[in-house]
Motif scaffolding. Structure first.
Motif, mmCIF file in Angstrom:
data_model
loop_
_atom_site.group_PDB
_atom_site.id
_atom_site.type_symbol
_atom_site.label_atom_id
_atom_site.label_comp_id
_atom_site.label_asym_id
_atom_site.label_seq_id
_atom_site.Cartn_x
_atom_site.Cartn_y
_atom_site.Cartn_z
ATOM 1 N N ILE A 153 39.023 -50.494 46.942
ATOM 2 C CA ILE A 153 39.751 -50.833 48.167
ATOM 3 C C ILE A 153 40.417 -49.565 48.684
ATOM 4 C CG2 ILE A 153 41.638 -52.194 49.162
ATOM 5 C CD1 ILE A 153 41.032 -54.338 47.065
ATOM 6 N N VAL A 154 40.008 -49.128 49.859
ATOM 7 C CA VAL A 154 40.549 -47.904 50.455
ATOM 8 C C VAL A 154 41.653 -48.307 51.425
ATOM 9 C CG1 VAL A 154 40.036 -45.821 51.776
ATOM 10 C CG2 VAL A 154 38.299 -46.782 50.254
ATOM 11 N N GLY A 155 42.885 -48.094 51.000
ATOM 12 C CA GLY A 155 44.045 -48.497 51.785
ATOM 13 C C GLY A 155 44.631 -49.787 51.260
ATOM 14 N N THR A 156 45.840 -49.716 50.703
ATOM 15 C CA THR A 156 46.466 -50.919 50.136
ATOM 16 C C THR A 156 47.747 -51.269 50.879
ATOM 17 O OG1 THR A 156 47.503 -49.545 48.410
ATOM 18 C CG2 THR A 156 45.457 -50.696 47.844
ATOM 19 N N GLY A 157 47.650 -51.274 52.214
ATOM 20 C CA GLY A 157 48.721 -51.864 53.010
ATOM 21 C C GLY A 157 48.664 -53.371 52.847
ATOM 22 N N HIS A 158 49.179 -54.106 53.817
ATOM 23 C CA HIS A 158 49.259 -55.563 53.699
ATOM 24 C C HIS A 158 47.886 -56.195 53.477
ATOM 25 C CE1 HIS A 158 53.494 -55.606 54.782
ATOM 26 N NE2 HIS A 158 53.229 -54.825 55.816
ATOM 27 N N TYR A 175 39.728 -50.951 41.869
ATOM 28 C CA TYR A 175 40.101 -49.549 42.023
ATOM 29 C C TYR A 175 40.641 -49.361 43.448
ATOM 30 C CZ TYR A 175 37.445 -48.315 37.810
ATOM 31 O OH TYR A 175 36.972 -48.226 36.521
ATOM 32 N N CYS A 176 41.752 -48.664 43.580
ATOM 33 C CA CYS A 176 42.360 -48.484 44.894
ATOM 34 C C CYS A 176 42.625 -47.013 45.182
ATOM 35 C CB CYS A 176 43.685 -49.242 45.004
ATOM 36 S SG CYS A 176 43.530 -51.035 44.852
ATOM 37 N N TYR A 177 42.561 -46.691 46.478
ATOM 38 C CA TYR A 177 43.003 -45.378 46.929
ATOM 39 C C TYR A 177 43.992 -45.562 48.067
ATOM 40 C CZ TYR A 177 43.357 -40.932 49.245
ATOM 41 O OH TYR A 177 43.879 -39.798 49.825
ATOM 42 N N ASP A 178 45.148 -44.935 47.929
ATOM 43 C CA ASP A 178 46.166 -44.949 48.977
ATOM 44 C C ASP A 178 47.171 -43.850 48.628
ATOM 45 O OD1 ASP A 178 47.296 -47.381 51.126
ATOM 46 O OD2 ASP A 178 48.622 -45.736 50.557
ATOM 47 N N PRO A 179 47.609 -43.071 49.622
ATOM 48 C CA PRO A 179 48.619 -42.035 49.341
ATOM 49 C C PRO A 179 49.924 -42.620 48.811
ATOM 50 C CG PRO A 179 47.612 -41.683 51.501
ATOM 51 C CD PRO A 179 47.161 -43.028 51.027
ATOM 52 N N TYR A 180 50.145 -43.920 49.062
ATOM 53 C CA TYR A 180 51.385 -44.561 48.633
ATOM 54 C C TYR A 180 51.054 -45.778 47.775
ATOM 55 C CZ TYR A 180 52.925 -41.695 52.529
ATOM 56 O OH TYR A 180 53.132 -40.642 53.399
ATOM 57 N N PRO A 181 50.875 -45.582 46.463
ATOM 58 C CA PRO A 181 50.506 -46.690 45.572
ATOM 59 C C PRO A 181 51.514 -47.838 45.619
ATOM 60 C CG PRO A 181 50.201 -44.579 44.477
ATOM 61 C CD PRO A 181 50.923 -44.286 45.754
ATOM 62 N N ASP A 182 51.009 -49.033 45.478
ATOM 63 C CA ASP A 182 51.811 -50.252 45.499
ATOM 64 C C ASP A 182 52.129 -50.639 44.058
ATOM 65 O OD1 ASP A 182 52.677 -52.934 45.541
ATOM 66 O OD2 ASP A 182 51.538 -53.355 47.374
ATOM 67 N N ASP A 183 53.411 -50.550 43.677
ATOM 68 C CA ASP A 183 53.815 -50.847 42.298
ATOM 69 C C ASP A 183 53.489 -52.278 41.902
ATOM 70 O OD1 ASP A 183 54.768 -48.283 41.914
ATOM 71 O OD2 ASP A 183 56.824 -48.777 42.496
ATOM 72 N N ALA A 184 53.600 -53.210 42.855
ATOM 73 C CA ALA A 184 53.312 -54.614 42.540
ATOM 74 C C ALA A 184 51.840 -54.790 42.173
ATOM 75 C CB ALA A 184 53.676 -55.496 43.739
ATOM 76 N N LEU A 185 50.959 -54.070 42.861
ATOM 77 C CA LEU A 185 49.532 -54.160 42.530
ATOM 78 C C LEU A 185 49.241 -53.530 41.174
ATOM 79 C CD1 LEU A 185 47.724 -53.360 45.920
ATOM 80 C CD2 LEU A 185 48.068 -55.590 44.839
ATOM 81 N N ILE A 186 49.915 -52.421 40.891
ATOM 82 C CA ILE A 186 49.726 -51.768 39.586
ATOM 83 C C ILE A 186 50.102 -52.721 38.464
ATOM 84 C CG2 ILE A 186 50.531 -49.890 38.095
ATOM 85 C CD1 ILE A 186 50.845 -48.194 40.645
ATOM 86 N N GLN A 188 49.823 -55.823 38.548
ATOM 87 C CA GLN A 188 48.790 -56.857 38.460
ATOM 88 C C GLN A 188 47.497 -56.339 37.852
ATOM 89 O OE1 GLN A 188 48.325 -58.633 42.367
ATOM 90 N NE2 GLN A 188 50.542 -58.817 42.623
ATOM 91 N N GLY A 189 47.445 -55.023 37.581
ATOM 92 C CA GLY A 189 46.299 -54.482 36.862
ATOM 93 C C GLY A 189 45.336 -53.640 37.668
ATOM 94 N N VAL A 190 45.615 -53.397 38.963
ATOM 95 C CA VAL A 190 44.711 -52.534 39.723
ATOM 96 C C VAL A 190 44.918 -51.088 39.286
ATOM 97 C CG1 VAL A 190 44.939 -54.109 41.689
ATOM 98 C CG2 VAL A 190 46.183 -51.952 41.701
ATOM 99 N N VAL A 191 43.893 -50.276 39.493
ATOM 100 C CA VAL A 191 43.935 -48.872 39.099
ATOM 101 C C VAL A 191 43.862 -48.002 40.353
ATOM 102 C CG1 VAL A 191 42.735 -47.041 37.848
ATOM 103 C CG2 VAL A 191 42.826 -49.365 36.892
ATOM 104 N N TYR A 192 44.858 -47.175 40.560
ATOM 105 C CA TYR A 192 44.804 -46.201 41.652
ATOM 106 C C TYR A 192 44.069 -44.963 41.179
ATOM 107 C CZ TYR A 192 47.759 -48.728 44.915
ATOM 108 O OH TYR A 192 48.243 -49.657 45.799
ATOM 109 N N THR A 193 43.188 -44.474 42.023
ATOM 110 C CA THR A 193 42.364 -43.334 41.633
ATOM 111 C C THR A 193 42.053 -42.496 42.865
ATOM 112 O OG1 THR A 193 40.327 -42.739 40.463
ATOM 113 C CG2 THR A 193 40.201 -44.613 41.953
ATOM 114 N N SER A 194 41.288 -41.445 42.673
ATOM 115 C CA SER A 194 40.896 -40.590 43.800
ATOM 116 C C SER A 194 39.778 -41.264 44.596
ATOM 117 C CB SER A 194 40.413 -39.240 43.293
ATOM 118 O OG SER A 194 39.211 -39.400 42.546
ATOM 119 N N LEU A 195 39.616 -40.828 45.844
ATOM 120 C CA LEU A 195 38.493 -41.335 46.646
ATOM 121 C C LEU A 195 37.168 -41.023 45.986
ATOM 122 C CD1 LEU A 195 39.138 -40.667 50.457
ATOM 123 C CD2 LEU A 195 38.650 -42.858 49.345
ATOM 124 N N GLU A 196 37.060 -39.820 45.413
ATOM 125 C CA GLU A 196 35.810 -39.396 44.780
ATOM 126 C C GLU A 196 35.418 -40.350 43.653
ATOM 127 O OE1 GLU A 196 37.543 -36.240 47.077
ATOM 128 O OE2 GLU A 196 38.397 -37.422 45.425
#
Length: 337
Positions: A153-158, A175-186, A188-196
């Motif tokens: 998911i590219v962009g984790t706004g609303h 897997y998510c990419y966003d310059p501003y990670p969402d702590d609530a999603l983290i 819940q088990g999502v993983v923030y990573t690079s676009l690559e």
């Protein structure tokens, strides 16, 4: 006593007008609606209006804004979240206020993205037509199980966050990419990573980021080459995030296995109007339509009763807040001094 704001609504469909009329705040404005979109040929209609109420494909470039300012318009009230169609620098220079609806039923768009994923995968649109014709053959309808699939998911706004929550329920690895990670999603088990990494690892990639200079053609020949063969690509955000020519080449080479679009980079000439009795002149769009694994809807992701109610309410609140001198920065992209 504060005068009643005179509002010109462009790209106005029946459902837009009804949702505004049904709201109690409607009585506090003087609304004139135009079905046509705003552009060089229609900007002259804005004489004697205080507020322009615009939608996603209305043209609000430097030239149009200068003409609106000359005609006395003081406020651009967008009834959408994105504002990539507005020259905000010109608006600021001219002293034009620009407001928007930052979030309206994000679940509506997220659910539509999920509908595109499910339909492309299980081919329910094709199965529906087969059964209506008495064809119960399953050949060509093979799908895959979403459980344990990696979804990017590219962009984790609303909206992106809402989709992440939905897909977590399917047992997907998110897997998510966003310059501003969402702590609530983290949590819940999502993983923030690079676009690559997201492009390389994920079976499904869904775009939920704004369109700007940095994100324009985020999906291009280079990024597509880094993805899995047969990747599913979903875009319910803005058409300009995707280089359509590069996507067509990737479809021809089977790099993209499934493509779901609710937006298109040249959609302003097509979407929200009935062209069924015309010959569509957009050859790129028509080429996209020839692929059996492409599903396109006409920017309907937002289109639920709840979302229309919220759009009307927030837009009306924005118009009246500026008119009454109570506007704040939370919904205004540009707020004159």
């Amino acid at each position: 006593m504060t005068p009643t704001p005179r509002v010109a609504m462009f790209s106005a469909q029946h459902y837009d007008i009804q949702s505004f009329k049904q709201h109690p705040l409607y009585e506090q404005i003087d609304l004139t609606s135009f079905e046509t979109s705003l552009g060089p040929k229609t900007v002259s209609l804005c004489q004697n209006f205080d507020v322009l109420c615009a939608f996603v494909n209305d043209c609000l470039d430097n030239s149009i804004l200068h003409q609106l300012s000359d005609q006395g318009v003081k406020h651009i009230a967008l009834r959408c979240a994105g504002f990539n169609n507005v020259d905000t620098a010109a608006a600021k220079e001219l002293g034009l206020a620009v407001s928007r609806v930052p979030a309206y039923s994000p679940e509506a768009v997220a659910e539509h993205a999920l509908a595109l994923i499910m339909t492309l995968n299980r081919k329910t649109h094709k199965a529906y037509n087969r059964v209506r014709e008495g064809n119960f053959n399953l050949n060509g309808l093979l799908g895959f199980t979403l459980h344990n699939k990696k979804v990017g998911i590219v962009g984790t706004g609303h909206i992106g966050a809402a989709l992440a929550r939905l897909l977590t329920g399917f047992g997907c690895e998110i897997y998510c990419y966003d310059p501003y990670p969402d702590d609530a999603l983290i949590k819940q088990g999502v993983v923030y990573t690079s676009l690559e990494t997201l492009f390389k690892e994920c079976h499904i990639i869904s775009l939920h980021c704004p369109l700007n200079e940095q994100s324009h053609h985020l999906i291009n020949a280079e990024s597509l080459a880094s993805m899995r063969d047969g990747v599913m690509l979903i875009n319910t955000s803005r058409g300009g995030l995707i280089d359509t020519h590069a996507v067509i080449e990737a479809l021809k080479k089977h790099k993209i296995g499934y493509l779901g679009l609710d937006v298109y980079e040249m959609e302003s000439e097509l979407f929200f109007r009935d062209h069924s009795s015309e010959i569509i002149q957009d050859d790129v769009f028509e080429r996209l339509q020839t692929f059996h694994n492409v599903l396109i809807t006409g920017h309907q992701g937002f289109f639920t009763a709840e979302a229309l109610d919220q759009i009307a309410e927030v837009t009306l609140q924005n118009i009246l807040a500026l008119n009454n001198g109570t506007a704040d920065d939370s919904r205004f992209v540009v707020l004159p001094d």
